[in-house]
Design an enzyme around this catalytic site. Structure first.
Site, PDB file in Angstrom:
ATOM      1  N   SER A 199       0.791  -1.311   0.259  1.00  0.00           N
ATOM      2  CA  SER A 199      -0.014   0.012  -0.098  1.00  0.00           C
ATOM      3  C   SER A 199       1.101   1.216  -0.238  1.00  0.00           C
ATOM      4  CB  SER A 199      -0.776  -0.072   1.481  1.00  0.00           C
ATOM      5  OG  SER A 199      -1.481   1.247   1.539  1.00  0.00           O
ATOM      6  N   TYR A 229      -1.575  -1.702  11.137  1.00  0.00           N
ATOM      7  CA  TYR A 229      -2.007  -2.038   9.771  1.00  0.00           C
ATOM      8  C   TYR A 229      -0.835  -1.587   8.724  1.00  0.00           C
ATOM      9  CZ  TYR A 229      -3.363  -1.428   4.893  1.00  0.00           C
ATOM     10  OH  TYR A 229      -3.647  -1.531   3.627  1.00  0.00           O
ATOM     11  N   LYS A 243       2.405  -3.871   6.579  1.00  0.00           N
ATOM     12  CA  LYS A 243       2.586  -3.825   5.208  1.00  0.00           C
ATOM     13  C   LYS A 243       4.157  -3.568   5.127  1.00  0.00           C
ATOM     14  CE  LYS A 243      -1.314  -4.544   3.484  1.00  0.00           C
ATOM     15  NZ  LYS A 243      -1.502  -5.915   2.922  1.00  0.00           N
TER      16      LYS A 243
HETATM   17  C1  UD1 Z   1      -6.768   3.774   4.110  1.00  0.00           C
HETATM   18  C2  UD1 Z   1      -5.214   3.651   4.226  1.00  0.00           C
HETATM   19  C3  UD1 Z   1      -4.726   2.565   3.105  1.00  0.00           C
HETATM   20  C4  UD1 Z   1      -5.336   1.449   3.154  1.00  0.00           C
HETATM   21  C5  UD1 Z   1      -6.883   1.789   3.009  1.00  0.00           C
HETATM   22  C6  UD1 Z   1      -7.955   0.682   2.758  1.00  0.00           C
HETATM   23  C7  UD1 Z   1      -3.591   5.141   5.421  1.00  0.00           C
HETATM   24  C8  UD1 Z   1      -3.005   6.285   5.574  1.00  0.00           C
HETATM   25  N1  UD1 Z   1      -4.386   4.821   4.414  1.00  0.00           N
HETATM   26  O1  UD1 Z   1      -6.749   4.744   2.848  1.00  0.00           O
HETATM   27  O2  UD1 Z   1      -3.373   2.285   3.438  1.00  0.00           O
HETATM   28  O3  UD1 Z   1      -4.637   0.722   2.183  1.00  0.00           O
HETATM   29  O4  UD1 Z   1      -7.360   2.772   3.776  1.00  0.00           O
HETATM   30  O5  UD1 Z   1      -8.434   0.443   3.886  1.00  0.00           O
HETATM   31  O6  UD1 Z   1      -3.521   4.222   6.240  1.00  0.00           O
HETATM   32  N2  UD1 Z   1     -12.935  10.408   3.773  1.00  0.00           N
HETATM   33  C9  UD1 Z   1     -14.081  11.104   3.814  1.00  0.00           C
HETATM   34  N3  UD1 Z   1     -15.347  10.449   4.525  1.00  0.00           N
HETATM   35  C10 UD1 Z   1     -15.335   9.428   4.690  1.00  0.00           C
HETATM   36  C11 UD1 Z   1     -14.294   8.296   4.410  1.00  0.00           C
HETATM   37  C12 UD1 Z   1     -13.110   8.999   3.958  1.00  0.00           C
HETATM   38  O7  UD1 Z   1     -13.816  12.384   4.016  1.00  0.00           O
HETATM   39  O8  UD1 Z   1     -16.436   9.014   5.028  1.00  0.00           O
HETATM   40  C13 UD1 Z   1     -11.686  10.743   3.199  1.00  0.00           C
HETATM   41  C14 UD1 Z   1     -10.420  10.499   4.112  1.00  0.00           C
HETATM   42  O9  UD1 Z   1     -10.504  11.628   5.024  1.00  0.00           O
HETATM   43  C15 UD1 Z   1      -9.422  10.489   2.769  1.00  0.00           C
HETATM   44  C16 UD1 Z   1     -10.174  10.152   1.626  1.00  0.00           C
HETATM   45  O10 UD1 Z   1     -11.594  10.313   2.073  1.00  0.00           O
HETATM   46  O11 UD1 Z   1      -8.953  11.629   2.996  1.00  0.00           O
HETATM   47  C17 UD1 Z   1     -10.044   8.434   1.484  1.00  0.00           C
HETATM   48  O12 UD1 Z   1     -10.226   7.735   2.823  1.00  0.00           O
HETATM   49  P1  UD1 Z   1     -10.290   6.154   2.511  1.00  0.00           P
HETATM   50  O13 UD1 Z   1     -10.976   5.684   1.680  1.00  0.00           O
HETATM   51  O14 UD1 Z   1     -10.476   5.855   4.220  1.00  0.00           O
HETATM   52  O15 UD1 Z   1      -8.704   5.757   2.517  1.00  0.00           O
HETATM   53  P2  UD1 Z   1      -7.385   6.096   2.904  1.00  0.00           P
HETATM   54  O16 UD1 Z   1      -7.483   6.703   4.285  1.00  0.00           O
HETATM   55  O17 UD1 Z   1      -6.745   7.020   1.788  1.00  0.00           O
END
Ligand code: UD1
Length: 345
Positions: free
Chosen positions: A128, A153, A157
């Site tokens: 990742s 987590y 990795k």
């Molecule tokens: C995270 C992990 C990544 C992992 C992936 C799968 C980290 C830094 N990242 O990615 O390694 O492979 O999850 O589970 O550990 N967001 C919102 N509202 C929501 C959900 C998300 O605004 O309800 C935003 C988050 O703040 C982020 C973006 O959307 O900025 C993506 O979030 P998300 O889909 O959870 O993925 P990551 O956090 O990037």
């Protein structure tokens, strides 16, 4: 045409199931092992509806060495492994670290031992972009520094990548390709398979599509005070089918001995960073469906901005992300609608 037998661990999961389809369509025979801890056995039906071939399936936990030996004795001649099986919820890993270390590390170590014993030629490992932490520069190349992990987590990795390097440098008789995924999104264009998290989704797209269809009231955007043009976080959203195709190329590369290096690492992303707000707008534009959303505070542990430099994968693997974000958003929406039709949610 049968190009060989590939073991896909975690093959009923989100990225795993899409990869199984691509492997089958490229002429590989697939055996899936999955403990169904975060997936459903019905995924096998979806795979079969797309490819016309039902993959072999063993319900087992990869940390169970006795069950895994039985699998290798039953399915003789496994040529390669793709290891998706892992726990992947960042928040849960902070609450239950031992579960994450035990599951993710023991799964990999069992597979590496079995590979030597059963003469398996190579393993593709799902890593990742989390290994880069908050990168100093974007886009991120494979040689960017590995930052201290912000969750157990993420640490699994990093440690798994190190285990693979150490084992191969010790002279293990096989190859490995480590794939660092950015943010996989979307679903198969047939809408037969897609992402189906248990409970309330933690990731952006499943939460967004569940909001669009009315299961959730409102999507929370975690922070709009980041140092980005619109204040929301930036990610590299990569279509899951594009991502799946990279695994087929990686398998081929290992089995046909195309590389001199015994371990290779590739970023899998589009090279384009999109903010959370831009992604919501892309979904609305592509589907014509509004997503009720509000800005809330930052989520602890989030990275501000990260996107891939995919040139190495483009040039060396000969792989490129091809889908547009609009097509990807339409596929995610079609999958959500299919779940509704089927009465799943
Ligand atoms: C995270 C992990 C990544 C992992 C992936 C799968 C980290 C830094 N990242 O990615 O390694 O492979 O999850 O589970 O550990 N967001 C919102 N509202 C929501 C959900 C998300 O605004 O309800 C935003 C988050 O703040 C982020 C973006 O959307 O900025 C993506 O979030 P998300 O889909 O959870 O993925 P990551 O956090 O990037």
């Amino acid at each position: 045409m049968n190009k060989g037998l590939i073991l896909v661990t975690g093959g009923t999961g989100y990225i795993g199931s899409h990869t199984v389809v691509e492997l089958q369509q490229a002429g590989y025979e697939v055996v899936i092992v999955d403990n169904l801890s975060n997936s459903n056995v019905d995924v096998l039906d979806g795979i079969e509806r797309i490819s016309g071939i039902r993959p072999h399936f063993v319900e087992a936990d990869c940390t169970d060495m006795t069950a895994m030996k039985k699998l290798f004795d039953t399915y003789k001649g496994i040529a390669g492994i793709i290891n998706f099986a892992a726990s992947k919820a960042v928040g849960e890993s902070i609450e239950r670290p031992v579960l994450y270390y035990r599951n993710n590390l023991n799964t990999l170590m069992n597979l590496l031992d079995l590979m030597a014993e059963y003469d398996v030629k190579g393993i593709v490992f799902s890593s990742s972009c989390t290994v880069y932490g908050e990168p100093d520069e974007n886009p991120v190349t494979e040689s960017a520094p590995i930052k201290k992990a912000t969750s157990p987590y993420g640490n699994t990795k990093q440690i798994c990548e190190e285990i693979i390097h150490d084992v191969i440098h010790s002279g293990a008789p096989y190859k490995s390709v480590i794939l660092r995924y950015f943010n996989p999104v979307g679903a198969h264009p047939s809408a037969e398979i897609g992402e189906l998290p248990n409970g309330v989704p933690q990731n952006l797209i499943p939460y967004l599509t569940q909001t669009a269809i009315g299961i959730r009231k409102e999507l929370s955007v975690f922070g709009d005070d980041y140092d980005t043009p619109d204040g929301s976080c930036i990610r590299d959203f990569i279509n899951v089918v594009d991502l799946a195709k990279a695994h087929v190329i990686a398998v081929e590369r290992m089995l046909q001995n195309k590389s001199e290096a015994n371990v290779e690492t590739f970023n899998l992303g589009t090279g384009v960073g999109l903010s959370v707000k831009e992604l919501i707008a892309a979904f609305e534009r592509a589907t014509g469906v509004k997503v009720p959303h509000k800005i809330v505070g930052r989520r602890a542990g989030d990275i501000e901005k990260v996107w891939a430099e995919p040139a190495y994968a483009n040039n060396v693997l000969g792989w490129k992300a091809e889908s547009t974000i609009e097509d990807t958003m339409r596929s995610a929406w079609a999958w959500q609608c299919r779940l509704r039709e089927r009465g799943v949610m």
